[in-house]
Each structure stands twice: as structure tokens, then as C-alpha cells.
Design an enzyme around this catalytic site. Structure first.
Site, short mmCIF file in Angstrom:
data_model
loop_
_atom_site.label_atom_id
_atom_site.label_comp_id
_atom_site.label_asym_id
_atom_site.label_seq_id
_atom_site.Cartn_x
_atom_site.Cartn_y
_atom_site.Cartn_z
N THR A 92 0.82 -1.22 0.00
CA THR A 92 0.00 0.00 0.00
C THR A 92 0.85 1.26 0.00
O THR A 92 0.51 2.25 -0.64
CB THR A 92 -0.91 0.01 1.25
OG1 THR A 92 -1.76 -1.12 1.18
CG2 THR A 92 -1.76 1.26 1.32
N GLN A 125 -4.31 -22.65 18.18
CA GLN A 125 -5.08 -21.62 17.46
C GLN A 125 -5.20 -20.34 18.26
O GLN A 125 -5.61 -19.31 17.74
CB GLN A 125 -6.50 -22.15 17.17
CG GLN A 125 -6.50 -23.30 16.20
CD GLN A 125 -7.90 -23.89 15.99
OE1 GLN A 125 -8.91 -23.27 16.27
NE2 GLN A 125 -7.94 -25.11 15.47
N1 ASP Z 1 -2.53 -5.51 0.11
C1 ASP Z 1 -1.45 -4.68 0.63
C2 ASP Z 1 -0.18 -5.52 0.66
O1 ASP Z 1 0.02 -6.28 1.54
C3 ASP Z 1 -1.79 -4.20 1.99
C4 ASP Z 1 -0.76 -3.28 2.63
O2 ASP Z 1 0.29 -3.02 2.14
O3 ASP Z 1 -1.08 -2.78 3.72
O4 ASP Z 1 0.60 -5.40 -0.26
#
Ligand code: ASP
Length: 347
Positions: A15, A279
């Protein structure tokens, strides 16, 4: 405390390095030049930073052991030229990557800090810059010529965790990670407070050993009330399966079904490594505490105490990749290689 000056900043995606695609509205990686434009602060922080992209950028859901190998080799090849390493990575599988690198980079004496963001760096409320700048500060924190945190870590929001103790716990809030069974390594406020008794220090004289071979023939068997014999059999008989993590109830318990015992014993007799992980997020497997774990013990299942699922899956992949004998692997599974588990007296 002194500040070291040479950092390798490895961009892998996630992200932090994404923006919204106007046609679909979905987040996807932007290009490396644009990303660097969005980080002008990197020029003014008094540290020499080499930005290196691992292209093409990926969402961390696409990570696999080949990517871990590439990251480990980049660190190994540049090890003597930098004081610390920061890896910008997606949060979804960051705990797997940090765990894998902790097993691949043995005798580490420099910081390898993973970080990322819950919102892309170009967005107004993004947590990207704070996470990245603090991670760089931690990667350059030295004392008497030695790194303060010579471990593979995850830094997120305001907390530094041991990488192989960390789990992503939140898909919404900025405090995305937690270490349920091991205390924090540092907390960042106005100052960064390091909790040195929690940090692992290798002998500085030892040289870095890099082991990147893995074997993916690992599976997870998560128990639930009503699980059928067919489901268990299907997992334990996957072609070429070498290791199965049994995710058990509570302190390491399982249904007392004869067919379950027989299936596990048969897999163990075939040389499949069977390990028992609870778990529960917090606490440890303690086989023998309840009658419901006795069959697992009799079938040859080993306790992995309070290991995270990320740590045990990557540890198994790495141990199998090294082509140890079954006895050697069982020995290494029953000990902590780089702080990934606490062996309970009762477990
Ligand atoms: N989908 C993204 C990833 O893991 C989520 C993130 O970076 O927070 O690449």
C-alpha cells in the site's frame, strides 16, 4: 548513542507505494520515480540512503519464497556497505517475509527493519512517512560501533517488534501488528526507547551466513469441531507433503478420535514432520496437560510452543530447504533458532 549513516532502502511494493487506479478504484503500485518524488524528506535526514526497487512492485499477497530469496541475497550482497537495511513491504504478508528473513540471515549483526503503511504515501492522512522515517532512524541507531537492534524486525505505528514474533492483526487501523507472545523491542514517542533486554545480540565476530533454499511442501491443518476423516486424510496425503502444522485447540488439544491418531501416526511413520501450534493468539502448546493431547504425542507430533503461524511455516520451509535429515529437523524444531519461540517447561 551514535547515528550510523549508510542505509539501503529496499522498495518492494504494498500500500505504501500504491495509488488508486482511476478506472477501477482499486489500489495498485505506482512507478519508482513517482514514489521517490513523493518522499523528498529522504534527502534531508542526514543519512545516506540508497533507494533500491525490487521490480516489478507487488502487493504482498503475491509474495512467495523466491521473493524472500531475492531480498535475503540483496542484503547479503550489500551487507558490508550499509549500516542498516529498511524494507518497504505490504502489510498483508509482512510477518511471513520478516520471519523467513530471520531464518535466512543467520548471525545478523545489523538491523533489517520491515515497514509499510495502511494508507498510500500520496494520501494526506497516510502513515507511510512516519513509519518509514522512524524505521530509518532505528536502522541507524548504533552504540560503540554496534547496532542497537541487530535483528529482523517490523516497525509499525510506534512499535518495534521482533519480526518472527509478529502477526498482522488489524486491516483497518494504523496499529496493524502485534506480538502476542514476546515483548516489544522499542517504542517510539518523542524519543525512541529501546528495551535492550528483549533484543537478541549475536556474537559480533561471527560472519553472516545466508541460507535461501526453501521447500514449499508444507501445509496447515486447522482443526475444528466436526472435522472429517476425509479432510484430515486429504491434507496428510498431499503428494510430496513434507511437513504439516496442526493448528490445535487451546493448550494443544485435538479430538480423541482413533482415526485421527492413526492418520497422524501413519504420516509420521512416512517421515512427514508434524508440529502442534495452538489456534490461540497468546500462550503456548502444553502437550500432556489434557488427555486430549496425549494421542498427538503418541503419534509423534512435536510441540512448537508459542510460535506464530508465520514463523513456523517459514521455519519449516527453510529447514526442509536445507535438506537436513528428519532427526536434525526435529532437533531444530524443538529449539529456538533466532528467538522465534519460548520453550515452556511444561510444553
Ligand atoms: N494488500 C497490501 C499488501 O500487503 C496491503 C498493505 O500493504 O497494507 O501489499
Amino acid at each position: 548513542m551514535e547515528k550510523a549513516t549508510q542505509v539501503l532502502l529496499l522498495f518492494t511494493g504494498g500500500t505504501i507505494s500504491m495509488s488508486e487506479d482511476p478506472s477501477t478504484g482499486a489500489l495498485r503500485p505506482i512507478d519508482f520515480d513517482r514514489l521517490q518524488e513523493l518522499m523528498p524528506e529522504l534527502k534531508d535526514i542526514g543519512v545516506h540512503i540508497r533507494c533500491m526497487p525490487l521490480l516489478p512492485f507487488f502487493d504482498s499477497s503475491d509474495v512467495n519464497p523466491d521473493v524472500w530469496e531475492k531480498m535475503a541475497l540483496i542484503i547479503a550482497e550489500n551487507y558490508s556497505d550499509y549500516d542498516g537495511f529498511v524494507i518497504l513491504h505490504g502489510t498483508d504478508t509482512m510477518a511471513y517475509s520478516a520471519s523467513a528473513l530471520s531464518f535466512m540471515l543467520q548471525n545478523l549483526s545489523k538491523p533489517v527493519i520491515f515497514t509499510g503503511a495502511q494508507l498510500p504515501i500520496g494520501m494526506l492522512r497516510s502513515d507511510a512517512k512516519e513509519n518509514m522515517l522512524t524505521a530509518i532512524e532505528i536502522a541507524t541507531a548504533y552504540e560503540n560501533g554496534h547496532a542497537i537492534v541487530p535483528e529482523v524486525c517490523i516497525f509499525f505505528e510506534d512499535t518495534l517488534f521482533r519480526g518472527n514474533r509478529t502477526t498482522k492483526k488489524n486491516a483497518e487501523h494504523f496499529n496493524a501488528f502485534h506480538s502476542y507472545n514476546y515483548p516489544l523491542l522499542a517504542k517510539a514517542g518523542v524519543h525512541i526507547k529501546y528495551f535492550r533486554t528483549n533484543i537478541h545480540y549475536n556474537d559480533h565476530e561471527q560472519v553472516l551466513v545466508v541460507r535461501t533454499r526453501t521447500n514449499r511442501n508444507v501445509a496447515i491443518l486447522k482443526l475444528f469441531p466436526g472435522i472429517t476423516q476425509q479432510t484430515v486424510q486429504a491434507i496428510l496425503n498431499i503428494p510430496n507433503i513434507r511437513a504439516v502444522v496442526i493448528e490445535s485447540f487451546g493448550a494443544g488439544n485435538a479430538p480423541r478420535k482413533e482415526w485421527l491418531y492413526e492418520a497422524l501416526k501413519d504420516a509420521n511413520d512416512r517421515g512427514v514432520l508434524l508440529v502442534n501450534r495452538t489456534q490461540c493468539s497468546t500462550g503456548s502448546v502444553e502437550m500432556g496437560r489434557y488427555e486430549t493431547s496425549l494421542n498427538l504425542m503418541r503419534a509423534g507430533v512435536l510441540s512448537v510452543y508459542d510460535c506464530t503461524i508465520e514463523a513456523i511455516v517459514t521455519k519449516l520451509m527453510c529447514l526442509l530447504g536445507e535438506e537436513n535429515s528428519t532427526e536434525q529437523m526435529k532437533h531444530k524444531l524443538s529449539m529456538s533458532i533466532c528467538g522465534e519461540m519460548s520453550i515452556s517447561m511444561h510444553g
